[in-house]
Motif scaffolding. Structure first.
Motif, PDB file in Angstrom:
ATOM      1  N   SER A   1       0.873  -1.182   0.000  1.00  0.00           N
ATOM      2  CA  SER A   1       0.000   0.000   0.000  1.00  0.00           C
ATOM      3  C   SER A   1       0.906   1.227   0.000  1.00  0.00           C
ATOM      4  N   PRO A   2       0.805   2.081  -1.013  1.00  0.00           N
ATOM      5  CA  PRO A   2       1.708   3.225  -1.132  1.00  0.00           C
ATOM      6  C   PRO A   2       1.487   4.251  -0.030  1.00  0.00           C
ATOM      7  N   PRO A   3       2.537   4.942   0.371  1.00  0.00           N
ATOM      8  CA  PRO A   3       2.386   5.994   1.372  1.00  0.00           C
ATOM      9  C   PRO A   3       1.656   7.196   0.781  1.00  0.00           C
ATOM     10  N   VAL A   4       1.108   8.007   1.645  1.00  0.00           N
ATOM     11  CA  VAL A   4       0.456   9.237   1.202  1.00  0.00           C
ATOM     12  C   VAL A   4       1.543  10.267   0.897  1.00  0.00           C
ATOM     13  N   LEU A   5       1.528  10.779  -0.320  1.00  0.00           N
ATOM     14  CA  LEU A   5       2.547  11.742  -0.734  1.00  0.00           C
ATOM     15  C   LEU A   5       1.951  13.145  -0.782  1.00  0.00           C
ATOM     16  N   LYS A   6       2.648  14.082  -0.187  1.00  0.00           N
ATOM     17  CA  LYS A   6       2.202  15.475  -0.220  1.00  0.00           C
ATOM     18  C   LYS A   6       2.856  16.181  -1.402  1.00  0.00           C
ATOM     19  N   GLU A   7       2.115  17.088  -2.022  1.00  0.00           N
ATOM     20  CA  GLU A   7       2.605  17.706  -3.250  1.00  0.00           C
ATOM     21  C   GLU A   7       3.865  18.531  -3.051  1.00  0.00           C
ATOM     22  N   GLU A   8       4.104  19.029  -1.827  1.00  0.00           N
ATOM     23  CA  GLU A   8       5.291  19.850  -1.605  1.00  0.00           C
ATOM     24  C   GLU A   8       6.528  19.020  -1.240  1.00  0.00           C
ATOM     25  N   GLU A   9       6.356  17.699  -1.114  1.00  0.00           N
ATOM     26  CA  GLU A   9       7.501  16.841  -0.804  1.00  0.00           C
ATOM     27  C   GLU A   9       8.371  16.649  -2.039  1.00  0.00           C
TER      28      GLU A   9
END
Length: 513
Positions: free
Chosen positions: A160-168
């Motif tokens: 299950s992929p981690p939640v990625l934030k757009e500013e990362e």
């Protein structure tokens, strides 16, 4: 939304559609997306976490594509590196970039054997280059994992992929700087996704496009324009391992390619080799040129011979990279880099940062969702380059009354060899490492094939030192395109009253400059 999520969306909607074709083998979006999941799953099983840095050191291949998207899906930050770099060049990026894992080829492992003791790399994911390299006795065999086996094992694990934030930060692209040491431009998920999306919209990419990827994928031009943008639209990428006119003609003809992207040098080679292949580009709807300014004469000759339109654009690593492009629904202006692409603004300003009137020359600055977060571990350089959300490119430009931009001069002292940036200081530092060199300066000289080549001017204490010896010395420390094409020996380098070397005086000594 980010690149990895969009790839998954496209794969869910049309799993049987060809995602890419490599050496005649077609791979569907469903198959490609599964491989991406498998690699991401394996990375997670090794306890790599979101934000860890992984280097991608290989040429155009499924390994690059799976490695790139798989690492992004696992939340890692990818650092693409030119696989032809010397040990010294590669070592600097791996150390400065705090790399913990590397995706590479067995044929390159000898380089890593020389560097590993200076690095923090925990794992090497090694792909077979079919060159018969035997790694059984390698000093790094305990750290190595077969890329093929990794995909097999990863496919047996739940993921299950981690939640990625757009500013990362998604990618760090190392680009040479005026200090001579490469700077790592930090591109976020938002930067990359927005530019790929906006480029795809601007160039009207669709699922029916067959895009030739002959540019190196480790370079941001190919990464965004010939890889990410078409994949986001469900198009097919025609992967060319290494550029050659024959390889391009064959791919275009066999698979009815619709889009070709290249630097001016490529267009020149295609023009020279294609005198009897005028019909080869019959299916091409769009030719894209970037990386350096395309000579207008070359543009016209190419268009006439192949009956296609060549459209120029502009970009830089720090902007993911595209900021301007000649529009498809308006007249193309030869010599112009075009107009603002969607959601990106270009402006020409004076030394105070004030916009200059149309027709006047100033520095080109850009802003938009594609502009980098900053330079990795270089806050001072970041503050110089990004001011009030504007990225200062260092390129001198002008804008006409219709909003078309023209690059007047390149970044001060920078040399563009076949579309690659070469900064004199980096080459000069290598020359200074030679024990017989007391002074050195490097400038660009016009070249009919590469646009420019580097030429070195040196002062030596050894009258027996030859040009050949110095060039061979440079080859040991620099990638091929950075090596001076010629070395001139001088009694003394021209300087001003403060002792600064006068590069203009050196350029004046060159023919046709």
């Amino acid at each position: 939304m980010n690149l990895s999520e969009q790839l998954d969306n496209v794969a869910q909607m049309n799993p049987s559609k060809d995602a890419y074709i490599f050496q005649g083998q077609k791979v569907s979006y469903g198959e490609f997306n599964a491989s991406v999941n498998h690699f991401a799953s394996y990375l997670k099983s090794l306890s790599y976490e979101k934000g860890d840095h992984i280097a991608l050191v290989c040429g155009n291949s499924p390994v690059f594509m799976i490695g790139f998207y798989g690492a992004l899906r696992a939340g890692l930050t990818v650092i693409p590196i030119n696989p032809t770099y010397t040990i010294a060049e590669m070592n600097y990026i791996l150390k400065n970039g705090d790399v913990r894992a590397v995706i590479t080829l067995d044929a390159l492992m000898e380089k890593f054997e020389h560097m590993d003791h200076m690095l923090e790399v925990q794992r090497y994911f090694v792909a077979d280059s079919s060159t018969g390299v035997d790694l059984t006795s390698s000093s790094l065999r305990d750290k190595m994992k077969s890329f093929t086996e990794v995909l097999e094992v990863g496919g047996k694990q739940a993921f299950s992929p981690p939640v990625l934030k757009e500013e990362e930060v998604a990618v760090i692209l190392y680009t040479s700087g005026t200090t001579g040491k490469p700077k790592g431009a930090m591109l976020t998920h938002k930067n990359l996704y927005s530019n790929a999306s906006d480029v795809g919209d601007y160039l009207q990419f669709s699922s029916s496009d067959q895009v030739v990827a002959a540019l190196p994928m480790f370079h941001v031009f190919c990464l965004t324009v010939a890889l990410n943008a078409p994949l986001m639209r469900g198009g097919t990428v025609l992967v060319i391992p290494k550029f050659s006119p024959q390889a391009v003609f064959s791919a275009v003809e066999k698979f009815h390619a619709t889009v070709f992207a290249g630097v001016p040098t490529m267009y020149n080679y295609l023009l020279q080799a294609g005198k009897d292949r005028a019909g080869s580009f019959n299916t091409i709807r769009l030719c894209i040129s970037g990386g350096s300014s395309m000579p207008v004469a070359l543009l016209h000759h190419f268009e006439k011979q192949f009956n296609v339109r060549v459209s120029e654009g502009y970009g830089l690593s720090e902007a993911s990279p595209v900021t301007a492009f000649n529009p498809l629904d308006k007249p193309r202006k030869p010599g112009s880099i075009g107009t603002n692409i969607l959601n990106v603004e270009n402006k020409v300003v004076d030394e105070l940062g004030e916009e200059v009137p149309a027709g006047e020359v100033g520095e080109l600055i850009v802003r938009g969702p594609n502009v980098m977060k900053g330079y990795y571990k270089m806050p001072e350089e970041t503050a110089v380059s990004i001011r009030d959300n504007w990225l200062y490119t260092g390129d001198m430009a002008r804008m006409d009354d219709e909003g078309y931009f023209y690059i007047v001069d390149r970044k001060k002292d920078m040399i563009l060899v076949g579309g690659y940036n070469v900064y004199p200081r980096e080459v000069e530092e290598v020359l200074y490492e030679h024990p017989d060199i007391s002074e050195a300066a490097v400038v660009g000289s016009p070249d009919p094939e590469k646009g420019e080549v580097a030429v070195g001017f040196v002062v030596t204490s050894n009258s027996a030192l030859s040009e050949e010896v110095l060039i061979d010395f440079c080859k040991e420390h620099l990638v091929k395109y950075k090596v001076p094409a010629k070395i001139e020996f001088m009694e003394e380098l021209p300087k001003n009253t403060t002792g600064k070397i006068l590069r203009k005086s050196l350029r004046d000594k060159l023919p046709h400059s």
